[in-house]
Design an enzyme around this catalytic site. Structure first.
Site, short mmCIF file in Angstrom:
data_model
loop_
_atom_site.label_atom_id
_atom_site.label_comp_id
_atom_site.label_asym_id
_atom_site.label_seq_id
_atom_site.Cartn_x
_atom_site.Cartn_y
_atom_site.Cartn_z
N SER A 122 0.86 -1.12 0.07
CA SER A 122 0.04 -0.08 -0.01
C SER A 122 0.84 1.32 0.03
CB SER A 122 -0.78 -0.03 1.21
OG SER A 122 -1.66 -1.21 1.38
N HIS A 143 -1.43 -2.82 -7.17
CA HIS A 143 -1.96 -2.39 -5.96
C HIS A 143 -3.70 -2.61 -6.20
CE1 HIS A 143 -3.11 0.78 -2.50
NE2 HIS A 143 -3.12 -0.67 -1.91
N GLU A 155 -3.93 0.35 -8.79
CA GLU A 155 -2.95 1.32 -9.32
C GLU A 155 -1.65 0.46 -9.57
OE1 GLU A 155 -3.63 4.71 -6.13
OE2 GLU A 155 -2.58 3.05 -5.21
N ASN A 193 -3.91 6.10 -1.38
CA ASN A 193 -3.64 6.25 0.03
C ASN A 193 -3.03 7.36 0.48
OD1 ASN A 193 -4.94 3.86 0.73
ND2 ASN A 193 -3.16 2.58 0.49
N1 LIG Z 1 -5.97 -4.69 3.84
C1 LIG Z 1 -6.18 -3.71 2.92
O1 LIG Z 1 -7.26 -2.86 2.97
C2 LIG Z 1 -5.30 -3.57 1.78
C3 LIG Z 1 -5.63 -3.20 0.34
C4 LIG Z 1 -4.65 -3.01 -0.57
C5 LIG Z 1 -3.46 -3.64 -0.29
N2 LIG Z 1 -3.08 -4.04 0.98
C6 LIG Z 1 -1.75 -4.72 1.15
O2 LIG Z 1 -1.86 -5.93 0.94
C7 LIG Z 1 -0.96 -6.81 1.74
C8 LIG Z 1 -1.06 -7.90 2.49
O3 LIG Z 1 -2.29 -7.10 3.50
P1 LIG Z 1 -3.53 -7.87 4.27
O4 LIG Z 1 -4.69 -6.81 4.55
O5 LIG Z 1 -3.89 -8.91 3.26
O6 LIG Z 1 -3.12 -8.36 5.50
P2 LIG Z 1 -3.30 -9.70 6.48
O7 LIG Z 1 -2.97 -9.38 7.64
O8 LIG Z 1 -4.99 -10.02 6.14
O9 LIG Z 1 -2.61 -10.73 5.65
C9 LIG Z 1 -1.16 -10.84 5.54
C10 LIG Z 1 -0.58 -12.23 5.22
O10 LIG Z 1 0.91 -11.92 5.22
C11 LIG Z 1 1.21 -13.26 5.95
N3 LIG Z 1 2.46 -13.00 6.82
C12 LIG Z 1 2.56 -12.62 7.78
N4 LIG Z 1 3.76 -12.18 8.31
C13 LIG Z 1 4.47 -12.96 7.32
C14 LIG Z 1 5.93 -13.34 7.15
N5 LIG Z 1 6.63 -12.98 8.19
N6 LIG Z 1 6.41 -13.90 6.11
C15 LIG Z 1 5.34 -14.28 5.16
N7 LIG Z 1 3.96 -14.02 5.26
C16 LIG Z 1 3.63 -13.40 6.19
C17 LIG Z 1 -0.08 -13.71 6.53
O11 LIG Z 1 0.15 -15.23 6.85
C18 LIG Z 1 -1.20 -13.58 5.75
O12 LIG Z 1 -1.21 -14.29 4.78
C19 LIG Z 1 -0.05 -5.48 2.36
O13 LIG Z 1 1.17 -5.18 1.62
C20 LIG Z 1 -1.00 -4.37 2.50
O14 LIG Z 1 -0.56 -3.19 2.63
C21 LIG Z 1 -3.82 -4.22 1.87
#
Ligand SMILES: NC(=O)c1ccc[n+]([C@@H]2O[C@H](COP(=O)([O-])OP(=O)(O)OC[C@H]3O[C@@H](n4cnc5c(N)ncnc54)[C@H](O)[C@@H]3O)[C@@H](O)[C@H]2O)c1
Length: 285
Positions: A122, A143, A155, A193
């Site tokens: 993000s 993204h 994005e 963001n």
């Molecule tokens: N939540 C949102 O609204 C959103 C929107 C767009 C992009 N993102 C981005 O997507 C990515 C994931 O976010 P999310 O919301 O799915 O998070 P989440 O907390 O739901 O999932 C995180 C994932 O990362 C894994 N993980 C955690 N620690 C780890 C490690 N040390 N090594 C490998 N894997 C690991 C977890 O097992 C899980 O599968 C981030 O980069 C976030 O910025 C999030």
């Protein structure tokens, strides 16, 4: 360099976004390999996609044949090497630069040399991920927004190192997923963001100083700005840990006080009140 067409997509991470991304790509007709650290959570992504498909069939929006062919296109694995043949790999693991860098070092070793290595980060600096690989021209940001199955925007983020072909291929992939792709430079927060998070953070500030209740602030922003949800409901949907990481990355880059995370947000994350994913954030679920 002319890029081969993208047919096989790797997704790493089985959280909110990884699962959504896998579903979007499989529904769009791509072969998808979902990799999570545990086989159980990779399998859970496939089970979640199936649940969505069953609902679509019930609503008359998909057929049993479509369900079978979509599920047949998804492979769940805990083995990074299963991503070797992917034309693009999109990582969607925790928003932590050190974790993502370590992952890109591993991906460089296992993914075929022509594969695009993309991140769903993000805010984090994508050029830093590019520079730990031997193919910085093939690294970019893709993204998606939450929930990935519904939100129309992607994005496409261009680090200074990316080739035009990589950006074009990533945009074409997002378009093939039925999304609107917009291109943006590699700056913390990209477009959405960078504009959204000062607003969310200032909503927490407004609540902290007692100007209005969170319910009133949410109601006001829905009714007054026609937003589908208010800032507190949105923070709970995003995940407060992810929101805090985003604010910290924005503040580190721009030093703008509007990006300095409010104390309540940091304390809630410390307490494990992360929003919908833990059933407790600004609201309880
Ligand atoms: N939540 C949102 O609204 C959103 C929107 C767009 C992009 N993102 C981005 O997507 C990515 C994931 O976010 P999310 O919301 O799915 O998070 P989440 O907390 O739901 O999932 C995180 C994932 O990362 C894994 N993980 C955690 N620690 C780890 C490690 N040390 N090594 C490998 N894997 C690991 C977890 O097992 C899980 O599968 C981030 O980069 C976030 O910025 C999030």
């Amino acid at each position: 360099m002319v890029m081969a067409e993208i047919t096989r997509v790797g997704v790493i991470g089985s959280g909110i976004m990884g699962a959504g991304l896998a579903e979007v790509a499989a529904r769009a007709g791509f072969d998808v390999v979902v990799r999570s650290r545990s086989r159980w959570s990779a399998d859970a992504v496939v089970a979640a996609v199936d649940k969505g498909l069953v609902r679509s069939i019930e609503r008359g929006k998909a057929t049993e044949d479509e369900r079978e062919s979509i599920l047949a296109r998804i492979v769940a694995t805990d083995h990074l090497g299963s991503l070797a043949d992917c034309d693009i790999v999109i990582e969607s693991v925790v928003e932590d630069l050190a974790v993502k860098k370590a992952l890109f070092i591993e991906l460089e070793e296992v993914v075929k040399p022509s594969g695009i290595l993309a991140t769903n980060t993000s805010t984090l600096p994508i050029v830093e991920l590019a520079m730990v690989t031997k193919r910085p021209e093939l690294v970019c940001g893709v993204h998606f927004f939450n929930p990935a199955t519904i939100m129309p925007l992607v994005e496409i983020i261009r680090p200074i190192t990316a080739s035009d072909e990589t950006i074009a291929a990533a945009s074409a992939f997002a378009t093939a997923c039925g999304k609107n792709a917009v291109e943006v430079l590699d700056r913390a927060g990209f477009i959405v963001n960078a504009l959204l998070f000062p607003y969310l953070n200032n909503a927490v500030r407004m609540w902290e100083v007692g100007t209005a209740s969170k319910e009133s602030i949410d109601t006001a922003m829905k009714g007054g700005c026609n937003h589908p949800m208010g800032p507190f409901a949105l923070l709970d949907l995003v995940g407060l840990d992810t929101a805090l990481s985003i604010l910290d990355a924005l503040y580190a880059e721009f030093r703008d006080p509007n990006y300095a995370a409010m104390p309540t947000l940091r304390r809630m994350v410390a307490a494990g009140h992360l929003g919908r994913k833990t059933n407790r954030g600004f609201y309880t679920y």
